[in-house]
Design a protein around this motif. Structure first.
Motif, PDB file in Angstrom:
ATOM      1  N   UNK A  77       0.844  -1.196   0.000  1.00 39.18           N
ATOM      2  CA  UNK A  77       0.000   0.000   0.000  1.00 39.18           C
ATOM      3  C   UNK A  77       0.878   1.244   0.000  1.00 39.18           C
ATOM      4  N   UNK A  78       0.250   2.384  -0.201  1.00 42.87           N
ATOM      5  CA  UNK A  78       1.001   3.649  -0.146  1.00 42.87           C
ATOM      6  C   UNK A  78       1.616   3.853   1.236  1.00 42.87           C
ATOM      7  N   UNK A  79       0.853   3.555   2.277  1.00 40.95           N
ATOM      8  CA  UNK A  79       1.398   3.682   3.631  1.00 40.95           C
ATOM      9  C   UNK A  79       2.521   2.665   3.838  1.00 40.95           C
ATOM     10  N   UNK A  80       2.373   1.488   3.269  1.00 36.25           N
ATOM     11  CA  UNK A  80       3.433   0.485   3.343  1.00 36.25           C
ATOM     12  C   UNK A  80       4.697   0.968   2.666  1.00 36.25           C
ATOM     13  N   UNK A  81       4.530   1.635   1.540  1.00 37.53           N
ATOM     14  CA  UNK A  81       5.680   2.192   0.836  1.00 37.53           C
ATOM     15  C   UNK A  81       6.367   3.265   1.692  1.00 37.53           C
ATOM     16  N   UNK A  82       5.588   4.086   2.374  1.00 40.98           N
ATOM     17  CA  UNK A  82       6.172   5.107   3.257  1.00 40.98           C
ATOM     18  C   UNK A  82       7.001   4.444   4.357  1.00 40.98           C
ATOM     19  N   UNK A  83       6.501   3.331   4.899  1.00 42.61           N
ATOM     20  CA  UNK A  83       7.251   2.609   5.931  1.00 42.61           C
ATOM     21  C   UNK A  83       8.527   2.023   5.336  1.00 42.61           C
ATOM     22  N   UNK A  84       8.440   1.432   4.139  1.00 41.97           N
ATOM     23  CA  UNK A  84       9.634   0.871   3.491  1.00 41.97           C
ATOM     24  C   UNK A  84      10.696   1.941   3.279  1.00 41.97           C
TER      25      UNK A  84
END
Length: 124
Positions: free
Chosen positions: A15-22
């Motif tokens: 997800x977009x939020x997952x990408x931010x965490x990555x």
């Protein structure tokens, strides 16, 4: 950035939020769940679900903090680093000379939210 994410099969389930965490994990060593929630402006339960998803995709992993065994630290896995490098490399090629000599990861790190807009409730 969204185009680079959508054309990368390994990033398709992130997800977009997952990408931010990555991206956050890619810019340093392990991060606590509190740091992840604070940096991404996500509620702690949401940040935990996102990290759970990244762990299930083998893009991140958890470990106990060596100084405080009660604290969990999240790290970017080798596969996660590969996804970040692949997507950032694709964005770099798409942007071409517009970014100058700075790597895309540096440009993204200067944009609030990692360059990817989050849900409307998280925008300022």
């Amino acid at each position: 950035m969204a185009t680079a994410l959508s054309t990368n099969p390994a990033a398709a389930d992130v997800s977009r939020d997952g990408w931010r965490v990555l991206l956050m994990l890619a810019r340093g060593t392990g991060r606590s769940m509190g740091e992840i929630a604070g940096h991404t402006a996500l509620p702690a339960p949401t940040a935990t679900r996102i990290v759970d998803r990244l762990v299930s995709l083998r893009l991140a992993y958890r470990s106990a903090d060596p100084l405080d065994r009660r604290r969990v630290v999240v790290h970017l896995a080798a596969e996660g680093r590969g996804v970040v490098e692949s997507v950032c490399g694709r964005v770099q090629r798409m942007l071409g000379p517009r970014t100058g000599t700075r790597p895309v990861a540096e440009h993204v790190s200067t944009v609030p939210g990692g360059g990817i807009p989050g849900p409307r409730s998280h925008r300022s």
